[in-house]
Design an enzyme around this catalytic site. Structure first.
Site, mmCIF file in Angstrom:
data_model
loop_
_atom_site.group_PDB
_atom_site.id
_atom_site.type_symbol
_atom_site.label_atom_id
_atom_site.label_comp_id
_atom_site.label_asym_id
_atom_site.label_seq_id
_atom_site.Cartn_x
_atom_site.Cartn_y
_atom_site.Cartn_z
ATOM 1 C CB ALA A 271 -0.895 -0.014 1.227
ATOM 2 N N GLY B 142 0.514 -4.862 1.192
ATOM 3 C CA GLY B 142 -0.704 -4.929 0.393
ATOM 4 C C GLY B 142 -0.486 -5.614 -0.952
ATOM 5 C CD GLU C 36 -2.470 -7.435 3.296
ATOM 6 O OE1 GLU C 36 -2.227 -6.259 2.957
ATOM 7 O OE2 GLU C 36 -3.021 -7.729 4.366
HETATM 8 C C1 HXC Z 1 4.954 4.390 -1.437
HETATM 9 C C2 HXC Z 1 6.773 3.412 -2.393
HETATM 10 C C3 HXC Z 1 6.457 2.168 -1.801
HETATM 11 C C4 HXC Z 1 5.277 2.102 -0.999
HETATM 12 C C5 HXC Z 1 8.247 1.910 -2.940
HETATM 13 N N1 HXC Z 1 7.894 3.202 -3.080
HETATM 14 N N2 HXC Z 1 7.386 1.273 -2.155
HETATM 15 N N3 HXC Z 1 6.031 4.491 -2.211
HETATM 16 N N4 HXC Z 1 4.578 3.255 -0.849
HETATM 17 N N5 HXC Z 1 4.877 0.985 -0.421
HETATM 18 C C6 HXC Z 1 8.583 4.244 -3.846
HETATM 19 C C7 HXC Z 1 9.823 4.739 -3.151
HETATM 20 O O1 HXC Z 1 9.488 5.679 -2.163
HETATM 21 C C8 HXC Z 1 10.595 5.328 -4.286
HETATM 22 O O2 HXC Z 1 10.071 6.604 -4.615
HETATM 23 C C9 HXC Z 1 10.278 4.396 -5.442
HETATM 24 O O3 HXC Z 1 9.070 3.715 -5.065
HETATM 25 C C10 HXC Z 1 11.355 3.368 -5.668
HETATM 26 O O4 HXC Z 1 11.600 2.679 -4.440
HETATM 27 P P1 HXC Z 1 13.067 2.489 -3.804
HETATM 28 O O5 HXC Z 1 12.880 2.272 -2.346
HETATM 29 O O6 HXC Z 1 13.975 3.584 -4.228
HETATM 30 O O7 HXC Z 1 13.510 1.136 -4.529
HETATM 31 P P2 HXC Z 1 14.503 0.016 -3.979
HETATM 32 O O8 HXC Z 1 15.691 0.659 -3.305
HETATM 33 O O9 HXC Z 1 14.717 -0.880 -5.140
HETATM 34 O O10 HXC Z 1 13.700 -0.751 -2.813
HETATM 35 C C11 HXC Z 1 12.541 -1.501 -3.141
HETATM 36 C C12 HXC Z 1 11.753 -1.864 -1.853
HETATM 37 C C13 HXC Z 1 11.479 -0.578 -1.023
HETATM 38 C C14 HXC Z 1 12.573 -2.839 -1.003
HETATM 39 C C15 HXC Z 1 10.469 -2.553 -2.279
HETATM 40 O O11 HXC Z 1 10.898 0.416 -1.905
HETATM 41 C C16 HXC Z 1 10.538 -0.767 0.104
HETATM 42 O O12 HXC Z 1 10.906 -1.293 1.168
HETATM 43 N N6 HXC Z 1 9.278 -0.341 -0.033
HETATM 44 C C17 HXC Z 1 8.274 -0.410 1.010
HETATM 45 C C18 HXC Z 1 7.780 -1.818 1.146
HETATM 46 C C19 HXC Z 1 6.740 -1.920 2.251
HETATM 47 O O13 HXC Z 1 6.999 -1.637 3.435
HETATM 48 N N7 HXC Z 1 5.501 -2.326 1.884
HETATM 49 C C20 HXC Z 1 4.439 -2.469 2.813
HETATM 50 C C21 HXC Z 1 3.678 -1.202 2.906
HETATM 51 S S1 HXC Z 1 2.481 -1.279 4.189
HETATM 52 P P3 HXC Z 1 10.997 7.912 -4.701
HETATM 53 O O14 HXC Z 1 10.008 8.997 -4.972
HETATM 54 O O15 HXC Z 1 11.701 8.010 -3.388
HETATM 55 O O16 HXC Z 1 11.906 7.610 -5.849
HETATM 56 C C22 HXC Z 1 1.202 -2.036 3.520
HETATM 57 C C23 HXC Z 1 0.044 -2.112 4.422
HETATM 58 C C24 HXC Z 1 -1.058 -2.889 3.812
HETATM 59 O O17 HXC Z 1 1.194 -2.480 2.418
HETATM 60 C C25 HXC Z 1 -2.243 -2.752 4.647
HETATM 61 C C26 HXC Z 1 -3.510 -2.949 3.923
HETATM 62 C C27 HXC Z 1 -3.490 -2.882 2.473
#
Ligand code: HXC
Length: 260
Positions: free
Chosen positions: A66, A110, A113
């Site tokens: 998400a 998400g 999921e």
């Molecule tokens: C918003 C996101 C994002 C996310 C990545 N991006 N994941 N933006 N929400 N979940 C954005 C980054 O901010 C970045 O934007 C761009 O995508 C590229 O990501 P990077 O981090 O630079 O890439 P990389 O170094 O290759 O790392 C990839 C990654 C990392 C390991 C997947 O992005 C990451 O850890 N993302 C978050 C994963 C996460 O925690 N997901 C769960 C979310 S909570 P910019 O603008 O900086 O370039 C959730 C709750 C669900 O899902 C509940 C109900 C649905």
């Protein structure tokens, strides 16, 4: 229809393909994207030329979760008051045609999921699954604690959800979350399209009933589930396709289904 966050096509007979396309944010999921996904699935569900659907992302990310930036400032009242995430559950509960998730790259939070909401999950060795919500101070909110636990068992699901650790496509296959694992992303999408084409070639009525009864197994006890299955099985003797399928077998011919 034109979508901002989806690429939509019909690459094979009877198959709808939906590619999540928000490359700037690794396909992070947010309300406008989910609204498009639901609209697109609804359109395919109603389209008689489509029998099965493949849902995928890019080679890099199925969906990285998400959208954390969208969620970060929400209050309890925002979340509860707008039933945040509820519309995501339309996918498994509303659409009747089989959806195959083809997972390459990140499928986190998400994204994991959403992949698990599909009726069949295929992945490639590049897949990176996980429920990392604990690291953000929250928990899975779109069914992760329930679907992951049913798919791989409580021991592993609890371990993964409490640690936020990721797991590979190979592990997803080994543990039974994925039905197949492929070497490369292209093979994964091709494999999903081939399966969707095969399913789309069967009687639509039988496919719909098969999906329905398998899903019932997740809600019912074994005895009620078996009885439910038998009722639906009986009902199919009222379909023309049952006559067509069994007659074709006896005559050693290919069945030409009428329920499309
Ligand atoms: C918003 C996101 C994002 C996310 C990545 N991006 N994941 N933006 N929400 N979940 C954005 C980054 O901010 C970045 O934007 C761009 O995508 C590229 O990501 P990077 O981090 O630079 O890439 P990389 O170094 O290759 O790392 C990839 C990654 C990392 C390991 C997947 O992005 C990451 O850890 N993302 C978050 C994963 C996460 O925690 N997901 C769960 C979310 S909570 P910019 O603008 O900086 O370039 C959730 C709750 C669900 O899902 C509940 C109900 C649905």
């Amino acid at each position: 229809a034109n979508y901002e966050f989806l690429k939509v096509s019909t690459p094979r007979a009877g198959v709808g393909l939906i590619e999540i396309h928000r490359p700037k944010a690794l396909n992070a999921l947010f309300t406008p994207l989910i609204a498009e996904l639901n609209a697109c699935l609804k359109a395919f569900d109603r389209d008689p030329s489509v029998g099965a659907i493949v849902l995928t992302g890019s080679h890099k990310a199925f969906a990285a979760g998400a959208d954390i930036k969208e969620m970060s400032t929400k209050s309890f009242a925002d979340a509860y008051g707008t039933d945040f995430i509820e519309s995501w559950s339309e996918l498994p509960n509303t659409f009747k045609k089989p959806v195959i998730s083809a997972v390459n790259g990140h499928a986190l939070g998400g994204g994991c999921e959403l992949a698990m909401m599909g009726d069949i999950l295929y992945c490639s060795k590049t897949a990176n699954f996980g429920q990392p919500e604990i690291k953000l101070g929250v928990i899975p909110g779109a069914g992760g604690s329930q679907r992951l636990t049913r798919a791989i068992g409580k021991a592993k699901a609890m371990d993964l959800i409490l640690t936020g650790d990721n797991f590979s496509g190979e592990k997803a296959y080994e543990w039974g979350l994925a039905a197949k694992v492929f070497d490369t992303p292209d093979e994964c999408v091709d494999g999903a399209l081939a399966t969707a084409e095969k399913i789309a070639g069967y009687s639509r009525i039988a496919v719909k009933a098969a999906k329905e009864v398998v899903n019932k197994s997740q809600d019912l006890g074994i005895r009620e589930g078996v009885e439910y299955e038998r009722r639906v099985f009986h009902s199919l003797f009222g379909s023309e396709d049952q006559k067509i399928g069994m007659k074709a077998f006896a005559e050693k011919k290919k069945a030409e289904w009428v329920h499309r």
